[in-house]
Write a protein that holds these residues in place. Structure first.
Motif, PDB file in Angstrom:
ATOM      1  N   GLU A  10       0.803  -1.212   0.000  1.00 15.55           N
ATOM      2  CA  GLU A  10       0.000   0.000   0.000  1.00 15.55           C
ATOM      3  C   GLU A  10       0.843   1.273   0.000  1.00 15.55           C
ATOM      4  N   HIS A  11       2.164   1.158   0.015  1.00 11.28           N
ATOM      5  CA  HIS A  11       3.033   2.321   0.129  1.00 11.28           C
ATOM      6  C   HIS A  11       4.086   2.340  -0.976  1.00 11.28           C
ATOM      7  N   VAL A  12       4.726   3.477  -1.126  1.00 11.31           N
ATOM      8  CA  VAL A  12       5.909   3.599  -1.964  1.00 11.31           C
ATOM      9  C   VAL A  12       7.104   3.648  -1.029  1.00 11.31           C
ATOM     10  N   LEU A  13       8.108   2.863  -1.317  1.00 12.80           N
ATOM     11  CA  LEU A  13       9.360   2.867  -0.564  1.00 12.80           C
ATOM     12  C   LEU A  13      10.373   3.669  -1.364  1.00 12.80           C
ATOM     13  N   ALA A  14      10.963   4.666  -0.720  1.00 12.14           N
ATOM     14  CA  ALA A  14      11.980   5.500  -1.377  1.00 12.14           C
ATOM     15  C   ALA A  14      13.239   5.464  -0.520  1.00 12.14           C
ATOM     16  N   ARG A  15      14.372   5.123  -1.133  1.00  9.02           N
ATOM     17  CA  ARG A  15      15.623   4.984  -0.390  1.00  9.02           C
ATOM     18  C   ARG A  15      16.768   5.519  -1.238  1.00  9.02           C
ATOM     19  N   VAL A  16      17.632   6.284  -0.606  1.00 11.83           N
ATOM     20  CA  VAL A  16      18.870   6.735  -1.231  1.00 11.83           C
ATOM     21  C   VAL A  16      19.990   6.411  -0.253  1.00 11.83           C
ATOM     22  N   GLU A  17      21.067   5.832  -0.779  1.00  9.49           N
ATOM     23  CA  GLU A  17      22.173   5.418   0.077  1.00  9.49           C
ATOM     24  C   GLU A  17      23.497   5.786  -0.576  1.00  9.49           C
ATOM     25  N   GLY A  18      24.338   6.418   0.200  1.00  8.86           N
ATOM     26  CA  GLY A  18      25.681   6.766  -0.240  1.00  8.86           C
ATOM     27  C   GLY A  18      26.669   6.428   0.851  1.00  8.86           C
ATOM     28  N   ALA A  88       5.391   8.370  -7.656  1.00  5.88           N
ATOM     29  CA  ALA A  88       4.180   8.822  -6.961  1.00  5.88           C
ATOM     30  C   ALA A  88       3.086   9.196  -7.955  1.00  5.88           C
ATOM     31  N   ALA A  89       3.451   9.877  -9.027  1.00  8.30           N
ATOM     32  CA  ALA A  89       2.467  10.266 -10.044  1.00  8.30           C
ATOM     33  C   ALA A  89       1.928   9.039 -10.782  1.00  8.30           C
ATOM     34  N   GLU A  90       2.834   8.120 -11.158  1.00  7.18           N
ATOM     35  CA  GLU A  90       2.428   6.918 -11.891  1.00  7.18           C
ATOM     36  C   GLU A  90       1.480   6.039 -11.082  1.00  7.18           C
ATOM     37  N   THR A  91       1.599   6.076  -9.759  1.00 10.53           N
ATOM     38  CA  THR A  91       0.779   5.225  -8.903  1.00 10.53           C
ATOM     39  C   THR A  91      -0.395   5.978  -8.281  1.00 10.53           C
ATOM     40  N   GLY A  92      -0.653   7.200  -8.753  1.00  9.86           N
ATOM     41  CA  GLY A  92      -1.805   7.962  -8.297  1.00  9.86           C
ATOM     42  C   GLY A  92      -1.695   8.493  -6.880  1.00  9.86           C
ATOM     43  N   ARG A  93      -0.480   8.802  -6.444  1.00  7.07           N
ATOM     44  CA  ARG A  93      -0.270   9.227  -5.058  1.00  7.07           C
ATOM     45  C   ARG A  93       0.013  10.723  -4.907  1.00  7.07           C
ATOM     46  N   VAL A  94      -0.017  11.478  -5.997  1.00 10.10           N
ATOM     47  CA  VAL A  94       0.224  12.923  -5.932  1.00 10.10           C
ATOM     48  C   VAL A  94      -1.125  13.611  -5.761  1.00 10.10           C
ATOM     49  N   THR A  95      -1.237  14.476  -4.771  1.00 12.58           N
ATOM     50  CA  THR A  95      -2.523  15.102  -4.463  1.00 12.58           C
ATOM     51  C   THR A  95      -2.934  16.162  -5.482  1.00 12.58           C
TER      52      THR A  95
END
Length: 108
Positions: A10-18, A88-95
């Motif tokens: 039900e969520h989007v997971l966003a991760r950035v790692e350096g 987010a836009a592709e999955t309809g999550r942008v308000t």
């Protein structure tokens, strides 16, 4: 820097790692403003991505405390932010898609 932005359940997971930072958040909606993306999960604000005082730096803020007052902030690449907004836009999550386009022009 490695990035991952993907829909998980039900969520989007966003991760950035350096070498010097890790930022990870899961959200179910993104509320764009002119220069900020507010990230929500289950109607609670869990973080945001914003332009640091008009500079070239794009910062991600993750709320860590239960009452919403504790947070961490790290600089994140604009490519990561663009990918997050795309998913987010592709999955309809942008308000608001119109405001999101304004954000893209101003920040990305």
């Amino acid at each position: 820097m490695e990035t991952l932005v993907t829909e998980r359940g039900e969520h989007v997971l966003a991760r950035v790692e350096g070498d010097d930072r890790v930022f990870e958040v899961s959200f179910d909606s993104v509320e764009p403003t002119d220069v900020t993306l507010r990230l929500y999960r289950d109607d609670d604000r869990v973080g945001s991505i914003y332009n640091d005082d008009g500079t070239d730096r794009t910062m991600a803020r993750l709320t860590t405390g239960r009452d919403g007052t504790d947070f961490i902030g790290v600089e994140v690449p604009k490519e990561f932010v663009a990918e997050l907004l795309d998913v987010a836009a592709e999955t309809g999550r942008v308000t608001d898609e119109t405001v999101a386009e304004g954000y893209r022009l101003r920040v990305l």
